[in-house]
Enzyme design. Structure first.
Site, short mmCIF file in Angstrom:
data_model
loop_
_atom_site.label_atom_id
_atom_site.label_comp_id
_atom_site.label_asym_id
_atom_site.label_seq_id
_atom_site.Cartn_x
_atom_site.Cartn_y
_atom_site.Cartn_z
N GLU A 1 0.85 -1.20 0.00
CA GLU A 1 0.00 0.00 0.00
C GLU A 1 0.88 1.24 0.00
OE1 GLU A 1 -3.96 -1.33 2.53
OE2 GLU A 1 -2.22 -0.62 3.61
N ILE B 1 -6.30 -13.74 13.76
CA ILE B 1 -7.49 -14.52 14.11
C ILE B 1 -7.94 -15.35 12.91
CG2 ILE B 1 -9.89 -14.40 14.95
CD1 ILE B 1 -7.79 -13.35 16.99
N MET C 1 -4.62 -5.88 13.78
CA MET C 1 -3.52 -5.92 14.75
C MET C 1 -2.89 -4.56 15.10
SD MET C 1 -1.72 -9.39 13.23
CE MET C 1 -0.47 -9.48 14.48
N GLU C 2 -3.47 -3.46 14.62
CA GLU C 2 -2.80 -2.16 14.83
C GLU C 2 -3.69 -0.99 15.25
OE1 GLU C 2 -2.62 -3.72 11.75
OE2 GLU C 2 -0.72 -4.76 11.98
N GLY D 1 -9.76 -8.84 9.19
CA GLY D 1 -10.67 -9.98 9.13
C GLY D 1 -12.06 -9.55 9.57
N ASP E 1 -10.48 -11.09 4.77
CA ASP E 1 -10.75 -12.49 5.13
C ASP E 1 -11.85 -12.53 6.18
OD1 ASP E 1 -8.06 -11.52 6.67
OD2 ASP E 1 -9.32 -12.67 8.03
N1 SAH Z 1 -1.56 -13.23 6.00
C1 SAH Z 1 -1.01 -12.17 5.19
C2 SAH Z 1 -0.39 -11.13 6.03
C3 SAH Z 1 -1.36 -10.30 6.78
S1 SAH Z 1 -0.86 -10.40 8.36
C4 SAH Z 1 0.00 -12.68 4.23
O1 SAH Z 1 0.16 -13.87 4.19
O2 SAH Z 1 0.58 -11.87 3.52
C5 SAH Z 1 -1.11 -9.11 9.27
C6 SAH Z 1 -1.88 -7.93 8.80
O3 SAH Z 1 -3.20 -8.26 8.42
C7 SAH Z 1 -1.99 -6.98 9.94
O4 SAH Z 1 -1.85 -5.67 9.46
C8 SAH Z 1 -3.40 -7.22 10.47
O5 SAH Z 1 -3.90 -6.02 11.01
C9 SAH Z 1 -4.18 -7.65 9.27
N2 SAH Z 1 -5.19 -8.70 9.40
C10 SAH Z 1 -5.92 -9.15 8.34
N3 SAH Z 1 -6.74 -10.15 8.70
C11 SAH Z 1 -6.53 -10.38 10.02
C12 SAH Z 1 -7.07 -11.31 10.96
N4 SAH Z 1 -7.96 -12.23 10.59
N5 SAH Z 1 -6.61 -11.27 12.24
C13 SAH Z 1 -5.69 -10.33 12.61
N6 SAH Z 1 -5.14 -9.45 11.75
C14 SAH Z 1 -5.55 -9.44 10.47
#
Ligand code: SAH
Length: 245
Positions: free
Chosen positions: A12, A169, A190-191, A78, A214
């Site tokens: 982004e 999650i 997460m932020e 999510g 997701d």
């Molecule tokens: N899984 C992705 C990476 C995303 S991980 C990959 O494989 O590229 C972390 C980021 O996704 C964080 O910024 C978080 O805020 C966000 N996020 C998206 N879905 C989430 C979920 N189900 N639980 C927690 N954070 C999530």
């Protein structure tokens, strides 16, 4: 007015850099801060890295060293509400730290010494209309093929509670548990609530924009890298452009 833009995805940040002019880069604490003009407005954009600590550090740095007047955060999340689908947008209204639990000292979710179980964003009508005008004309930014691939037709825009914690999650049980504890929850990430806490403490206005990537359970996995590159990036750049113009 200088806007600080924090993204939770490096892709982004890159999509904003593609149109950022007069760029000045500084590196601090494993992060690159890009100062420049985005559609004639001064902004500073940075990748937060992941999790509450990372987001808090980035926000503090933006406020203290880059003197921003406002912070806009974008990233993926999510869905917790069963009404939300991939591609929908949540604008944070109440930001909770869902893993904060210091019982019996304080109530569940209460941030010690602040006497708050959530942080509230001030209403930002300009941002709401920037988001809605983006979703209303989404075909101008994202190809039909990509929209179909992710089953995005007419993305919803909701305002509501966003839950942040240092956990990815991905289980039905955890979703049910979070919804039981905070029934108004729309999405989990997460932020956001870490950015909110720092902005509250420094009295800086902030907005949290989350694109649903997701369903926070093990159902319907998506191609994450492709979603980020071909969908989330377009959202971040398009929404910011509408907001600034
Ligand atoms: N899984 C992705 C990476 C995303 S991980 C990959 O494989 O590229 C972390 C980021 O996704 C964080 O910024 C978080 O805020 C966000 N996020 C998206 N879905 C989430 C979920 N189900 N639980 C927690 N954070 C999530």
């Amino acid at each position: 007015m200088r806007i600080g833009v924090i993204s939770a995805m490096p892709e982004e940040v890159q999509s904003i850099l593609d149109v950022l002019k007069n760029v000045k880069i500084t590196k601090k604490g494993m992060r690159s801060y890009y100062e420049g003009t985005f559609y004639n407005k001064e902004i500073v954009v940075v990748f937060s890295r992941w999790g509450k600590v990372a987001a808090a550090v980035t926000t503090t740095q933006l406020i203290n060293d880059y003197k921003v007047d406002e912070i806009i955060f974008t990233g993926v999340a999510g869905a917790l509400s069963s009404d939300l689908n991939v591609g929908d947008i949540v604008i944070g209204e109440k930001l909770f730290q869902h893993d904060m639990d210091t019982r019996p000292l304080f109530d569940r979710f209460e941030i010690p010494l602040l006497g708050k179980t959530y942080f509230k964003t001030q209403q930002n009508v300009q941002l709401e209309s920037a988001v809605t005008s983006f979703t209303n004309t989404i075909e101008n930014s994202i190809s039909k093929v990509v929209l179909q691939e992710f089953k995005i037709s007419k993305p919803k825009v909701v305002q509501g509670s966003v839950l942040s914690g240092d956990q990815f999650i991905a289980s039905k049980e955890k979703v049910a548990e979070l919804l039981k504890a905070i029934p108004s929850a729309q999405c989990v990430e997460m932020e956001g609530a870490a950015v909110a806490q720092v902005c509250f403490e420094y009295e800086i206005p902030f907005s949290i924009v989350r694109i649903i990537s997701d369903s926070a359970n093990d159902e319907a996995p998506i191609d994450f890298p492709k979603f980020t590159k071909s969908v989330a990036c377009k959202y971040a750049k398009g929404i910011l452009k509408n907001y600034i113009k």
